[in-house]
Design a protein around this motif. Structure first.
Motif, mmCIF file in Angstrom:
data_model
loop_
_atom_site.group_PDB
_atom_site.id
_atom_site.type_symbol
_atom_site.label_atom_id
_atom_site.label_comp_id
_atom_site.label_asym_id
_atom_site.label_seq_id
_atom_site.Cartn_x
_atom_site.Cartn_y
_atom_site.Cartn_z
ATOM 1 N N PRO A 64 0.814 -1.221 0.000
ATOM 2 C CA PRO A 64 0.000 0.000 0.000
ATOM 3 C C PRO A 64 0.848 1.273 0.000
ATOM 4 N N SER A 65 2.028 1.191 0.628
ATOM 5 C CA SER A 65 2.892 2.361 0.648
ATOM 6 C C SER A 65 3.364 2.723 -0.758
ATOM 7 N N LEU A 66 3.462 1.723 -1.641
ATOM 8 C CA LEU A 66 3.831 2.020 -3.024
ATOM 9 C C LEU A 66 2.768 2.874 -3.713
ATOM 10 N N LEU A 67 1.507 2.701 -3.293
ATOM 11 C CA LEU A 67 0.457 3.553 -3.846
ATOM 12 C C LEU A 67 0.713 5.014 -3.490
ATOM 13 N N SER A 68 1.156 5.243 -2.244
ATOM 14 C CA SER A 68 1.447 6.619 -1.844
ATOM 15 C C SER A 68 2.658 7.152 -2.598
ATOM 16 N N MET A 69 3.641 6.294 -2.880
ATOM 17 C CA MET A 69 4.802 6.725 -3.647
ATOM 18 C C MET A 69 4.415 7.076 -5.079
ATOM 19 N N CYS A 70 3.433 6.362 -5.637
ATOM 20 C CA CYS A 70 2.952 6.692 -6.981
ATOM 21 C C CYS A 70 2.449 8.129 -7.035
ATOM 22 N N ILE A 71 1.676 8.513 -6.003
ATOM 23 C CA ILE A 71 1.161 9.887 -5.954
ATOM 24 C C ILE A 71 2.283 10.867 -5.654
ATOM 25 N N LEU A 76 5.086 15.074 -7.465
ATOM 26 C CA LEU A 76 6.153 16.012 -7.134
ATOM 27 C C LEU A 76 7.268 15.997 -8.180
ATOM 28 N N LEU A 77 7.907 14.854 -8.354
ATOM 29 C CA LEU A 77 9.101 14.786 -9.202
ATOM 30 C C LEU A 77 8.772 14.848 -10.693
ATOM 31 N N ASN A 78 7.739 14.114 -11.101
ATOM 32 C CA ASN A 78 7.415 14.074 -12.530
ATOM 33 C C ASN A 78 7.000 15.443 -13.037
ATOM 34 N N LEU A 79 6.089 16.103 -12.299
ATOM 35 C CA LEU A 79 5.644 17.424 -12.726
ATOM 36 C C LEU A 79 6.786 18.437 -12.679
ATOM 37 N N ALA A 80 7.598 18.374 -11.617
ATOM 38 C CA ALA A 80 8.737 19.292 -11.510
ATOM 39 C C ALA A 80 9.697 19.097 -12.677
ATOM 40 N N GLN A 81 9.996 17.844 -13.010
ATOM 41 C CA GLN A 81 10.928 17.568 -14.100
ATOM 42 C C GLN A 81 10.398 18.079 -15.430
ATOM 43 N N GLN A 82 9.111 17.873 -15.688
ATOM 44 C CA GLN A 82 8.540 18.330 -16.947
ATOM 45 C C GLN A 82 8.562 19.854 -17.039
ATOM 46 N N LEU A 83 8.275 20.533 -15.945
ATOM 47 C CA LEU A 83 8.329 21.988 -15.948
ATOM 48 C C LEU A 83 9.737 22.488 -16.267
ATOM 49 N N ALA A 156 -2.632 17.547 -2.945
ATOM 50 C CA ALA A 156 -1.576 17.891 -1.990
ATOM 51 C C ALA A 156 -0.202 17.930 -2.647
ATOM 52 N N MET A 157 0.044 17.070 -3.657
ATOM 53 C CA MET A 157 1.388 16.912 -4.201
ATOM 54 C C MET A 157 1.632 17.710 -5.482
ATOM 55 N N LEU A 158 0.629 17.832 -6.342
ATOM 56 C CA LEU A 158 0.853 18.508 -7.630
ATOM 57 C C LEU A 158 1.273 19.974 -7.477
ATOM 58 N N PRO A 159 0.628 20.769 -6.604
ATOM 59 C CA PRO A 159 1.112 22.151 -6.451
ATOM 60 C C PRO A 159 2.559 22.213 -5.973
ATOM 61 N N LEU A 160 2.956 21.262 -5.114
ATOM 62 C CA LEU A 160 4.349 21.235 -4.655
ATOM 63 C C LEU A 160 5.288 20.931 -5.812
ATOM 64 N N GLY A 161 4.857 20.030 -6.706
ATOM 65 C CA GLY A 161 5.657 19.753 -7.897
ATOM 66 C C GLY A 161 5.815 20.972 -8.770
ATOM 67 N N ARG A 172 19.527 19.233 -14.761
ATOM 68 C CA ARG A 172 20.603 18.557 -14.029
ATOM 69 C C ARG A 172 20.454 18.714 -12.529
ATOM 70 N N SER A 173 19.608 19.667 -12.101
ATOM 71 C CA SER A 173 19.430 19.903 -10.668
ATOM 72 C C SER A 173 18.282 19.091 -10.073
ATOM 73 N N ILE A 174 17.589 18.295 -10.902
ATOM 74 C CA ILE A 174 16.479 17.492 -10.405
ATOM 75 C C ILE A 174 16.943 16.559 -9.289
ATOM 76 N N GLY A 175 18.169 16.062 -9.412
ATOM 77 C CA GLY A 175 18.688 15.166 -8.386
ATOM 78 C C GLY A 175 18.721 15.796 -7.013
#
Length: 284
Positions: A64-71, A76-83, A156-161, A172-175
């Motif tokens: 179930p924790s993997l479900l939370s990681m999906c969100i 957070l990371l996917n949207l930030a990277q695309q931006l 909760a997560m998309l605006p943070l992304g 290169r700073s995504i890391g």
């Protein structure tokens, strides 16, 4: 109103097109799900290891924790990277010149990320049903929990992304964002219950949304006996709604301000300067 309506329609159309492209391209789909496959594999080998003090396997706790990681990771990371990438290649600069161009862009990205999260959830739940015993998937109330968790978690997560994507200067700073997010996942009870952690670390974990996402997902899929591993031996649904709702409000207040500041900084000259820096780095 008509211009805003057009922006919403364009955003939905853009997001739908990008989602279809990802789902119809095996390479793109694989790159978005490969990290899940890497985490699902060890779960199979943990299926016979029991969580201390409960009759729940370690695999059942982690799934179930993997479900939370999906969100969390997609929002957070996917949207930030695309931006960051699309600011670098000039996409955002072109959209800035259009009426409500940034609005349609963000709507499209939200639809794309939400679609990818849903695909990841289907993959996790399907794998869980096949690999892990002890999941409770047959009760309607558990599916209702997942139904409110998905949109609230994304809010909760998309605006943070979007905020992180606006602040990061280059791909290169995504890391620099990924490392603290993975560290936060570790202390948020993704892989191990935090009830046994020091009190100060429990407080830190509960201050961030990833813990509450995992708690709600576990409440949806695990039996009541798993409460022995949780803080206060309670699923704390109301606290989860308040915590995630608070992060959603905070993010939605901060994201438009940060995005507007980022858009104002974008110009042809800043694009040219970034291109020159990139060429110098390649030459070196």
């Amino acid at each position: 109103m008509n211009v805003t309506g057009n922006a919403v329609r364009q955003g939905l159309s853009r997001g739908g097109t990008e989602l279809r492209q990802v789902l119809s391209n095996g390479q793109d789909l694989g790159s978005n799900l490969v990290w899940l496959i890497g985490l699902l594999a060890p779960i199979y080998f943990l299926r016979d290891n029991m969580l201390a003090g409960t009759d729940v396997s370690v695999a059942a706790f982690v799934l179930p924790s993997l479900l939370s990681m999906c969100i969390g990771f997609n929002g957070l990371l996917n949207l930030a990277q695309q931006l960051v990438v699309e600011r670098e290649d000039g996409t955002l600069l072109r959209l800035k010149a259009l009426p409500h161009g940034m609005v349609s862009y963000l709507i499209g990205k939200v639809l794309l990320v939400a679609g990818m999260v849903l695909v990841a959830w289907v993959a996790v739940l399907g794998a869980g049903a096949l690999l892990v015993d002890g999941l409770h998937l047959g009760e309607a109330r558990r599916w209702l929990t997942l139904l409110w968790l998905l949109p609230l978690g994304l809010l909760a997560m998309l605006p943070l992304g979007a905020v992180f994507g606006s602040l990061i200067e280059s791909p290169r700073s995504i890391g620099l964002v990924m490392l603290p997010v993975f560290a936060l996942a570790t202390v948020s009870g993704i892989f191990h219950p935090i009830a046994g952690f020091p009190t100060w670390l429990q407080i830190v974990a509960q201050a961030f949304p990833l813990y509450w996402l995992g708690l709600a997902a576990r409440s949806a899929l695990l039996p009541e006996s798993a409460l022995a591993a949780e803080i206060g031996e309670s699923w704390r649904h109301w606290e989860t709604v308040v915590a995630l709702g608070g992060w959603a409000v905070l993010g939605m207040l901060a994201a438009p301000v940060v995005l507007r500041l980022m858009a104002r900084r974008e110009s042809g000259s800043t694009m040219a300067a970034r291109r020159d820096r990139a060429l110098r780095r390649r030459a070196a």
